[in-house]
Motif scaffolding. Structure first.
Motif, PDB file in Angstrom:
ATOM      1  N   ALA A   5       0.834  -1.207   0.000  1.00  0.00           N
ATOM      2  CA  ALA A   5       0.000   0.000   0.000  1.00  0.00           C
ATOM      3  C   ALA A   5       0.864   1.251   0.000  1.00  0.00           C
ATOM      4  O   ALA A   5       0.577   2.213  -0.723  1.00  0.00           O
ATOM      5  CB  ALA A   5      -0.937  -0.011   1.207  1.00  0.00           C
ATOM      6  N   LEU A   6       1.919   1.260   0.787  1.00  0.00           N
ATOM      7  CA  LEU A   6       2.818   2.419   0.815  1.00  0.00           C
ATOM      8  C   LEU A   6       3.509   2.625  -0.528  1.00  0.00           C
ATOM      9  O   LEU A   6       3.656   3.757  -0.996  1.00  0.00           O
ATOM     10  CB  LEU A   6       3.853   2.258   1.932  1.00  0.00           C
ATOM     11  N   VAL A   7       3.937   1.543  -1.167  1.00  0.00           N
ATOM     12  CA  VAL A   7       4.568   1.641  -2.484  1.00  0.00           C
ATOM     13  C   VAL A   7       3.565   2.183  -3.507  1.00  0.00           C
ATOM     14  O   VAL A   7       3.898   3.030  -4.333  1.00  0.00           O
ATOM     15  CB  VAL A   7       5.140   0.269  -2.916  1.00  0.00           C
ATOM     16  N   ALA A   8       2.329   1.726  -3.433  1.00  0.00           N
ATOM     17  CA  ALA A   8       1.298   2.207  -4.356  1.00  0.00           C
ATOM     18  C   ALA A   8       1.043   3.701  -4.157  1.00  0.00           C
ATOM     19  O   ALA A   8       0.957   4.460  -5.133  1.00  0.00           O
ATOM     20  CB  ALA A   8       0.009   1.415  -4.162  1.00  0.00           C
ATOM     21  N   VAL A   9       0.921   4.142  -2.916  1.00  0.00           N
ATOM     22  CA  VAL A   9       0.699   5.565  -2.639  1.00  0.00           C
ATOM     23  C   VAL A   9       1.887   6.383  -3.127  1.00  0.00           C
ATOM     24  O   VAL A   9       1.714   7.433  -3.753  1.00  0.00           O
ATOM     25  CB  VAL A   9       0.434   5.789  -1.130  1.00  0.00           C
ATOM     26  N   LEU A  10       3.095   5.909  -2.857  1.00  0.00           N
ATOM     27  CA  LEU A  10       4.289   6.601  -3.324  1.00  0.00           C
ATOM     28  C   LEU A  10       4.304   6.683  -4.849  1.00  0.00           C
ATOM     29  O   LEU A  10       4.654   7.714  -5.431  1.00  0.00           O
ATOM     30  CB  LEU A  10       5.548   5.899  -2.801  1.00  0.00           C
TER      31      LEU A  10
END
Length: 164
Positions: A5-10
Protein backbone atom coordinates in the motif's frame (compact mmCIF):
# COMPACT_ATOMS: atom_id res chain seq x y z
CA UNK A 1 0.12 -5.62 2.47
CA UNK A 2 1.14 -2.47 4.33
CA UNK A 3 4.37 -2.20 2.33
CA UNK A 4 2.48 -2.76 -0.93
CA UNK A 5 0.00 0.00 0.00
CA UNK A 6 2.82 2.42 0.82
CA UNK A 7 4.57 1.64 -2.48
CA UNK A 8 1.30 2.21 -4.36
CA UNK A 9 0.70 5.57 -2.64
CA UNK A 10 4.29 6.60 -3.32
CA UNK A 11 3.84 5.61 -6.96
CA UNK A 12 0.72 7.74 -7.31
CA UNK A 13 2.45 10.74 -5.70
CA UNK A 14 5.49 10.43 -7.97
CA UNK A 15 3.27 10.00 -11.03
CA UNK A 16 1.23 13.13 -10.17
CA UNK A 17 4.38 15.09 -9.42
CA UNK A 18 5.87 14.42 -12.84
CA UNK A 19 2.67 14.71 -14.87
CA UNK A 20 1.65 18.06 -13.37
CA UNK A 21 5.03 19.73 -13.79
CA UNK A 22 5.33 22.08 -16.73
CA UNK A 23 8.16 21.72 -19.22
CA UNK A 24 10.93 24.28 -18.79
CA UNK A 25 10.21 27.64 -20.33
CA UNK A 26 6.46 27.16 -20.48
CA UNK A 27 3.99 28.90 -18.23
CA UNK A 28 0.41 28.23 -17.40
CA UNK A 29 -1.99 30.86 -18.56
CA UNK A 30 -4.36 31.98 -15.83
CA UNK A 31 -8.01 31.47 -16.75
CA UNK A 32 -10.46 33.33 -14.55
CA UNK A 33 -13.91 31.86 -13.95
CA UNK A 34 -16.97 33.53 -15.43
CA UNK A 35 -19.16 32.60 -12.46
CA UNK A 36 -18.69 31.86 -8.77
CA UNK A 37 -21.58 29.80 -7.50
CA UNK A 38 -24.45 31.47 -9.41
CA UNK A 39 -22.86 34.94 -9.50
CA UNK A 40 -21.76 36.30 -12.87
CA UNK A 41 -18.33 37.89 -12.31
CA UNK A 42 -17.38 38.66 -15.90
CA UNK A 43 -16.15 42.28 -16.10
CA UNK A 44 -18.55 42.97 -18.96
CA UNK A 45 -21.49 41.98 -16.74
CA UNK A 46 -20.65 44.73 -14.24
CA UNK A 47 -20.93 48.52 -14.44
CA UNK A 48 -17.76 50.51 -15.04
CA UNK A 49 -18.08 52.27 -11.67
CA UNK A 50 -19.19 49.53 -9.31
CA UNK A 51 -19.08 51.63 -6.14
CA UNK A 52 -21.25 54.39 -7.57
CA UNK A 53 -23.72 51.94 -9.08
CA UNK A 54 -24.02 50.09 -5.75
CA UNK A 55 -24.57 53.35 -3.88
CA UNK A 56 -27.35 54.30 -6.31
CA UNK A 57 -29.01 50.94 -5.65
CA UNK A 58 -28.73 51.53 -1.90
CA UNK A 59 -30.17 55.05 -2.08
CA UNK A 60 -33.00 53.75 -4.26
CA UNK A 61 -33.86 51.34 -1.44
CA UNK A 62 -32.47 48.10 -2.85
CA UNK A 63 -30.47 47.02 0.19
CA UNK A 64 -29.94 43.47 -1.15
CA UNK A 65 -28.77 44.39 -4.63
CA UNK A 66 -26.20 46.95 -3.46
CA UNK A 67 -24.04 44.57 -1.38
CA UNK A 68 -24.58 41.85 -4.01
CA UNK A 69 -23.13 44.14 -6.68
CA UNK A 70 -20.18 45.04 -4.46
CA UNK A 71 -19.54 41.35 -3.74
CA UNK A 72 -19.73 40.41 -7.45
CA UNK A 73 -17.38 43.29 -8.21
CA UNK A 74 -14.97 42.08 -5.54
CA UNK A 75 -14.92 38.57 -6.96
CA UNK A 76 -14.48 39.91 -10.48
CA UNK A 77 -11.54 42.12 -9.52
CA UNK A 78 -9.89 39.36 -7.49
CA UNK A 79 -10.17 36.87 -10.36
CA UNK A 80 -9.75 39.07 -13.44
CA UNK A 81 -7.35 41.74 -12.20
CA UNK A 82 -5.33 40.13 -9.41
CA UNK A 83 -5.52 36.59 -10.82
CA UNK A 84 -6.61 35.11 -7.52
CA UNK A 85 -7.26 31.44 -8.35
CA UNK A 86 -10.94 31.48 -7.41
CA UNK A 87 -13.00 28.59 -8.74
CA UNK A 88 -16.66 28.51 -9.65
CA UNK A 89 -17.30 26.51 -6.46
CA UNK A 90 -15.30 28.77 -4.10
CA UNK A 91 -16.98 29.92 -0.90
CA UNK A 92 -16.53 33.37 0.62
CA UNK A 93 -13.93 31.95 3.01
CA UNK A 94 -12.09 30.23 0.15
CA UNK A 95 -11.96 33.51 -1.77
CA UNK A 96 -10.52 35.41 1.19
CA UNK A 97 -7.94 32.72 1.89
CA UNK A 98 -6.83 32.64 -1.74
CA UNK A 99 -6.79 36.45 -1.90
CA UNK A 100 -4.62 36.66 1.23
CA UNK A 101 -1.83 34.98 -0.73
CA UNK A 102 -1.98 37.47 -3.59
CA UNK A 103 -3.19 40.95 -2.61
CA UNK A 104 -1.81 43.60 -0.27
CA UNK A 105 -2.99 43.97 3.33
CA UNK A 106 -5.18 47.06 2.76
CA UNK A 107 -6.98 45.35 -0.12
CA UNK A 108 -7.48 42.19 1.94
CA UNK A 109 -8.81 44.19 4.90
CA UNK A 110 -11.39 45.87 2.66
CA UNK A 111 -12.31 42.55 1.01
CA UNK A 112 -12.79 40.97 4.44
CA UNK A 113 -15.04 43.82 5.63
CA UNK A 114 -17.09 43.58 2.44
CA UNK A 115 -17.44 39.79 2.64
CA UNK A 116 -18.39 39.86 6.33
CA UNK A 117 -20.98 42.58 5.67
CA UNK A 118 -22.32 40.59 2.71
CA UNK A 119 -22.60 37.44 4.82
CA UNK A 120 -24.39 39.19 7.70
CA UNK A 121 -26.87 40.77 5.29
CA UNK A 122 -27.53 37.90 2.90
CA UNK A 123 -27.20 34.84 5.12
CA UNK A 124 -27.84 36.35 8.53
CA UNK A 125 -30.69 38.59 7.46
CA UNK A 126 -29.18 41.49 9.39
CA UNK A 127 -29.55 45.02 8.14
CA UNK A 128 -26.55 47.00 7.00
CA UNK A 129 -26.08 50.43 8.48
CA UNK A 130 -26.33 53.11 5.79
CA UNK A 131 -22.99 54.63 6.81
CA UNK A 132 -21.29 51.24 6.42
CA UNK A 133 -22.90 50.68 3.02
CA UNK A 134 -21.88 54.15 1.80
CA UNK A 135 -18.30 53.63 3.05
CA UNK A 136 -18.02 50.28 1.27
CA UNK A 137 -19.35 51.83 -1.93
CA UNK A 138 -17.13 54.90 -1.71
CA UNK A 139 -13.95 52.94 -1.06
CA UNK A 140 -14.47 50.12 -3.59
CA UNK A 141 -12.21 51.57 -6.30
CA UNK A 142 -9.66 52.91 -3.83
CA UNK A 143 -9.03 49.40 -2.50
CA UNK A 144 -9.69 47.27 -5.58
CA UNK A 145 -8.62 49.39 -8.50
CA UNK A 146 -6.47 47.61 -11.04
CA UNK A 147 -2.74 48.06 -10.29
CA UNK A 148 -1.47 51.10 -12.15
CA UNK A 149 2.00 50.85 -13.62
CA UNK A 150 3.40 47.40 -12.95
CA UNK A 151 0.39 45.55 -14.30
CA UNK A 152 -0.78 47.87 -17.07
CA UNK A 153 -1.72 44.91 -19.26
CA UNK A 154 -4.13 43.56 -16.65
CA UNK A 155 -5.70 46.99 -16.19
CA UNK A 156 -6.19 47.33 -19.94
CA UNK A 157 -7.66 43.84 -20.19
CA UNK A 158 -10.09 44.50 -17.34
CA UNK A 159 -11.10 47.88 -18.78
CA UNK A 160 -11.73 46.36 -22.21
CA UNK A 161 -13.76 43.55 -20.65
CA UNK A 162 -15.94 45.99 -18.70
CA UNK A 163 -16.52 48.12 -21.79
CA UNK A 164 -17.58 45.17 -23.97
Amino acid sequence: LLIAALVAVLGVVVYRLFTTRLPRGSTRRFVAPTHVQDLDIRPESLPDDIGTAARKLWVRGDQRAAPALLYRGLLSRLAHVYEVPIRDSSTEGDCLLLASRVIEAHRLEYATRLVRTWQRAIYGGQGIDTAVAHELCASFDRHLEPPAVADGARRETYSRGAAA
